[in-house]
Design an enzyme around this catalytic site. Structure first.
Site, mmCIF file in Angstrom:
data_model
loop_
_atom_site.group_PDB
_atom_site.id
_atom_site.type_symbol
_atom_site.label_atom_id
_atom_site.label_comp_id
_atom_site.label_asym_id
_atom_site.label_seq_id
_atom_site.Cartn_x
_atom_site.Cartn_y
_atom_site.Cartn_z
ATOM 1 N N SER A 177 0.117 -3.618 6.636
ATOM 2 C CA SER A 177 -0.074 -3.677 8.092
ATOM 3 C C SER A 177 -1.482 -4.149 8.429
ATOM 4 O O SER A 177 -2.360 -4.231 7.559
ATOM 5 C CB SER A 177 0.163 -2.295 8.701
ATOM 6 O OG SER A 177 -0.986 -1.494 8.485
ATOM 7 N N HIS A 194 16.557 11.987 -8.165
ATOM 8 C CA HIS A 194 17.607 12.543 -7.302
ATOM 9 C C HIS A 194 18.778 12.971 -8.195
ATOM 10 O O HIS A 194 19.319 12.166 -8.964
ATOM 11 C CB HIS A 194 18.111 11.491 -6.314
ATOM 12 C CG HIS A 194 17.132 11.119 -5.240
ATOM 13 N ND1 HIS A 194 15.967 11.801 -4.992
ATOM 14 C CD2 HIS A 194 17.179 10.117 -4.313
ATOM 15 C CE1 HIS A 194 15.334 11.242 -3.970
ATOM 16 N NE2 HIS A 194 16.045 10.212 -3.542
ATOM 17 N N GLY A 197 11.128 10.555 -2.251
ATOM 18 C CA GLY A 197 12.042 9.688 -1.506
ATOM 19 C C GLY A 197 11.636 9.533 -0.053
ATOM 20 O O GLY A 197 12.100 8.623 0.630
ATOM 21 N N THR A 214 0.804 -1.221 0.000
ATOM 22 C CA THR A 214 0.000 0.000 0.000
ATOM 23 C C THR A 214 0.840 1.275 0.000
ATOM 24 O O THR A 214 0.319 2.359 -0.247
ATOM 25 C CB THR A 214 -0.920 0.015 1.241
ATOM 26 O OG1 THR A 214 -0.101 -0.286 2.380
ATOM 27 C CG2 THR A 214 -2.033 -1.000 1.118
ATOM 28 N N GLY A 215 2.143 1.183 0.292
ATOM 29 C CA GLY A 215 2.990 2.373 0.415
ATOM 30 C C GLY A 215 3.452 2.907 -0.935
ATOM 31 O O GLY A 215 3.070 2.385 -1.994
ATOM 32 N N CYS A 256 18.468 5.096 -2.435
ATOM 33 C CA CYS A 256 18.158 5.616 -3.777
ATOM 34 C C CYS A 256 19.211 6.591 -4.336
ATOM 35 O O CYS A 256 19.282 6.774 -5.552
ATOM 36 C CB CYS A 256 16.776 6.236 -3.788
ATOM 37 S SG CYS A 256 16.381 7.155 -2.306
ATOM 38 N N SER A 299 -4.485 -2.266 7.137
ATOM 39 C CA SER A 299 -4.975 -2.483 5.767
ATOM 40 C C SER A 299 -5.500 -3.890 5.542
ATOM 41 O O SER A 299 -6.336 -4.103 4.648
ATOM 42 C CB SER A 299 -3.827 -2.238 4.769
ATOM 43 O OG SER A 299 -3.288 -0.961 4.940
ATOM 44 N N ASN A 337 14.398 7.958 -8.303
ATOM 45 C CA ASN A 337 14.542 7.399 -6.953
ATOM 46 C C ASN A 337 13.539 6.298 -6.614
ATOM 47 O O ASN A 337 13.907 5.325 -5.951
ATOM 48 C CB ASN A 337 14.472 8.504 -5.889
ATOM 49 C CG ASN A 337 13.243 9.366 -6.007
ATOM 50 O OD1 ASN A 337 13.026 10.006 -7.037
ATOM 51 N ND2 ASN A 337 12.429 9.399 -4.964
ATOM 52 N N VAL A 380 6.475 2.889 -2.340
ATOM 53 C CA VAL A 380 7.292 1.928 -3.089
ATOM 54 C C VAL A 380 6.437 0.727 -3.494
ATOM 55 O O VAL A 380 6.533 0.220 -4.621
ATOM 56 C CB VAL A 380 8.521 1.500 -2.248
ATOM 57 C CG1 VAL A 380 9.268 0.354 -2.910
ATOM 58 C CG2 VAL A 380 9.454 2.691 -2.033
HETATM 59 P P1 NAP Z 1 5.465 4.224 2.970
HETATM 60 O O1 NAP Z 1 4.793 4.910 1.845
HETATM 61 O O2 NAP Z 1 5.367 4.789 4.345
HETATM 62 O O3 NAP Z 1 4.915 2.691 3.004
HETATM 63 C C1 NAP Z 1 5.186 1.809 4.076
HETATM 64 C C2 NAP Z 1 4.522 0.447 3.859
HETATM 65 O O4 NAP Z 1 4.847 -0.389 4.998
HETATM 66 C C3 NAP Z 1 2.982 0.500 3.767
HETATM 67 O O5 NAP Z 1 2.523 -0.465 2.848
HETATM 68 C C4 NAP Z 1 2.567 0.099 5.179
HETATM 69 O O6 NAP Z 1 1.267 -0.512 5.241
HETATM 70 C C5 NAP Z 1 3.625 -0.943 5.505
HETATM 71 N N1 NAP Z 1 3.702 -1.179 6.947
HETATM 72 C C6 NAP Z 1 3.792 -0.260 7.945
HETATM 73 N N2 NAP Z 1 3.772 -0.879 9.152
HETATM 74 C C7 NAP Z 1 3.653 -2.216 8.901
HETATM 75 C C8 NAP Z 1 3.547 -3.355 9.738
HETATM 76 N N3 NAP Z 1 3.555 -3.277 11.086
HETATM 77 N N4 NAP Z 1 3.451 -4.572 9.139
HETATM 78 C C9 NAP Z 1 3.431 -4.674 7.788
HETATM 79 N N5 NAP Z 1 3.514 -3.626 6.932
HETATM 80 C C10 NAP Z 1 3.619 -2.402 7.500
HETATM 81 O O7 NAP Z 1 7.034 4.067 2.701
HETATM 82 P P2 NAP Z 1 7.818 3.990 1.288
HETATM 83 O O8 NAP Z 1 8.357 5.299 0.882
HETATM 84 O O9 NAP Z 1 7.002 3.190 0.335
HETATM 85 O O10 NAP Z 1 9.119 3.136 1.712
HETATM 86 C C11 NAP Z 1 9.027 1.732 1.961
HETATM 87 C C12 NAP Z 1 10.410 1.174 2.233
HETATM 88 O O11 NAP Z 1 11.245 1.364 1.100
HETATM 89 C C13 NAP Z 1 11.112 1.846 3.424
HETATM 90 O O12 NAP Z 1 11.852 0.869 4.105
HETATM 91 C C14 NAP Z 1 11.998 2.875 2.740
HETATM 92 O O13 NAP Z 1 13.109 3.225 3.531
HETATM 93 C C15 NAP Z 1 12.395 2.132 1.480
HETATM 94 N N6 NAP Z 1 12.799 2.983 0.329
HETATM 95 C C16 NAP Z 1 12.013 4.013 -0.097
HETATM 96 C C17 NAP Z 1 12.411 4.767 -1.209
HETATM 97 C C18 NAP Z 1 11.595 5.912 -1.766
HETATM 98 O O14 NAP Z 1 12.078 6.553 -2.724
HETATM 99 N N7 NAP Z 1 10.398 6.217 -1.251
HETATM 100 C C19 NAP Z 1 13.598 4.455 -1.876
HETATM 101 C C20 NAP Z 1 14.361 3.384 -1.426
HETATM 102 C C21 NAP Z 1 13.941 2.653 -0.328
HETATM 103 P P3 NAP Z 1 -0.060 0.343 5.677
HETATM 104 O O15 NAP Z 1 -0.461 1.138 4.478
HETATM 105 O O16 NAP Z 1 -1.038 -0.731 6.004
HETATM 106 O O17 NAP Z 1 0.332 1.187 6.858
#
Ligand code: NAP
Length: 356
Positions: free
Chosen positions: A37, A244, A181, A12-13, A150, A40, A330, A15
């Site tokens: 989580s 980036h 990011g 759902t996030g 990234c 969801s 990114n 990424v």
């Molecule tokens: P995000 O939008 O906050 O999404 C987080 C995801 O984790 C959501 O699907 C959330 O589900 C889930 N989650 C949270 N708590 C959980 C739990 N207790 N059990 C299972 N799932 C859970 O974050 P994002 O930007 O997509 O980043 C995700 C990961 O990729 C992070 O580790 C981040 O550091 C890494 N990353 C991100 C980027 C970027 O450019 N954004 C680049 C490289 C790496 P719900 O919706 O149900 O809360």
């Protein structure tokens, strides 16, 4: 070939949504499970996700019921991609690996583990040999592979041709990082609109450490001897949506390399993936521009479906040997797309195999 059944953890996030978009029509992989989580779980995907991609939710995913991130809840999958919050990814990813389900993750939790590859397929494909030294699963089926931060992806991809040809002594990098990011909702609009924030918590440490493992040497015991390159990093958040941009200064190990020689090294560099026919591999992983205004995030981050790193303004630089600008998408090359390419390499090398 039959497509591999894949689950997306953290679907759902920000990424996770990129995974869903990139995998919607993937020739090798079919999403059979989406998980997130407990907030969801049990809801339809299109109700649980705050969808931010510029295309509709793929119809075959929209009606799927979101599952808990528990290996018992995803019995049919051949492997999983993870885009989970780092606060929970460590424990959950370990459980999947212990249950015999390979994990291809974006989260940072295992990047520094001795036998876990930190992988950019065009840079260190030999590091996948680390997997056979992992002990998560006594049956040897489950394992974890990570992709880097990234910023590190455009940084190491743009350093690799120079490293191969001349060796690198030291690097100073300043990153201008897009708001995507930080995930969703991410950076507050009042902080970033018409502004630059000269600090991103935890980012500079990752940029200064991860390239050392990526450019390090695989040892016979499955560990990596980190590169001895000296790196200093400064990370800035800028009001850009995706892409980036990096300003890089490089001191080479070899003296007296000319600008023409450096240009030639980039233009003639051949990716180690050439010939493997991986569906997401860019034809040209690093493209160098002569036009001094390029690369720019809005114009060039989408190159080759977001998988190409671009660079420009390669020039001699005072105290250092060279300066240049590099750019990477990114959330695609630096996150979900990078993980998809990692999985494609693992399939091509028969390290990820069908479950039955
Ligand atoms: P995000 O939008 O906050 O999404 C987080 C995801 O984790 C959501 O699907 C959330 O589900 C889930 N989650 C949270 N708590 C959980 C739990 N207790 N059990 C299972 N799932 C859970 O974050 P994002 O930007 O997509 O980043 C995700 C990961 O990729 C992070 O580790 C981040 O550091 C890494 N990353 C991100 C980027 C970027 O450019 N954004 C680049 C490289 C790496 P719900 O919706 O149900 O809360």
């Amino acid at each position: 070939m039959n497509r591999f059944k894949v689950g997306v953890l953290g679907a759902t996030g920000a990424v996770g949504q990129k995974f869903i978009r990139l995998l919607a029509e993937h020739p090798w992989f079919e999403i059979t499970a989406v998980a997130a989580s407990s907030r969801s779980a049990g809801k339809r995907y299109d109700e649980a996700a705050h969808w931010i991609e510029p295309i509709p939710v793929p119809p075959q995913i929209a009606g799927m019921v979101v599952r808990e991130c528990d290996p018992a809840e995803l019995p049919e999958v051949d492997f999983v991609f993870s885009g989970m919050d780092a606060a929970v990814a460590g424990e959950i990813e370990r459980k999947f690996a212990e249950a015999g389900i390979p994990v291809v993750t974006n989260a940072r939790n295992y990047r520094r583990e001795a036998h876990v590859p930190l992988l950019v397929p065009e840079v260190n494909p030999d590091h996948i040999a680390q997997i056979q030294h992992q002990t998560f699963d006594p049956n040897g089926r489950g394992f974890i592979v990570t992709n880097p931060n990234c910023v590190c992806v455009p940084l190491v991809l743009s350093l690799k041709p120079l490293a191969d040809a001349f060796g690198i002594d030291s690097v100073v990098v300043t990153s201008m990082q897009a708001v995507s990011g930080a995930g969703y909702p991410g950076v507050p609009s009042l902080d970033i609109m018409g502004n630059v924030v000269p600090y991103i918590g935890g980012e500079e440490e990752k940029i200064m450490w991860e390239p050392l493992k990526l450019l390090g040497d695989l040892q016979a015991d499955g560990t990596v001897r980190n590169s001895s390159i000296g790196i200093h990093a400064s990370a800035y958040r800028v009001p850009v949506i995706e892409g980036h941009l990096l300003s890089v200064l490089v001191k080479l190990a070899k003296a007296d390399v000319t600008e023409a020689q450096a240009r030639e090294v980039y233009d003639s560099w051949v990716s180690p993936l050439a010939g493997l026919q991986l569906p997401s591999a860019p034809v040209k992983p690093v493209l160098r521009y002569d036009e001094p205004r390029y690369p720019q995030p809005r114009l060039h981050a989408p190159n080759e479906n977001g998988m190409q790193v671009t660079m420009g303004r390669l020039r001699k630089a005072g105290l250092f040997d060279f300066a240049y600008t590099a750019l990477g998408h990114n959330t695609i090359r630096g996150a979900a797309g990078g993980a998809v390419l990692n999985a494609e390499l693992l399939v091509a090398k028969e390290i990820i195999r069908p479950r039955n």
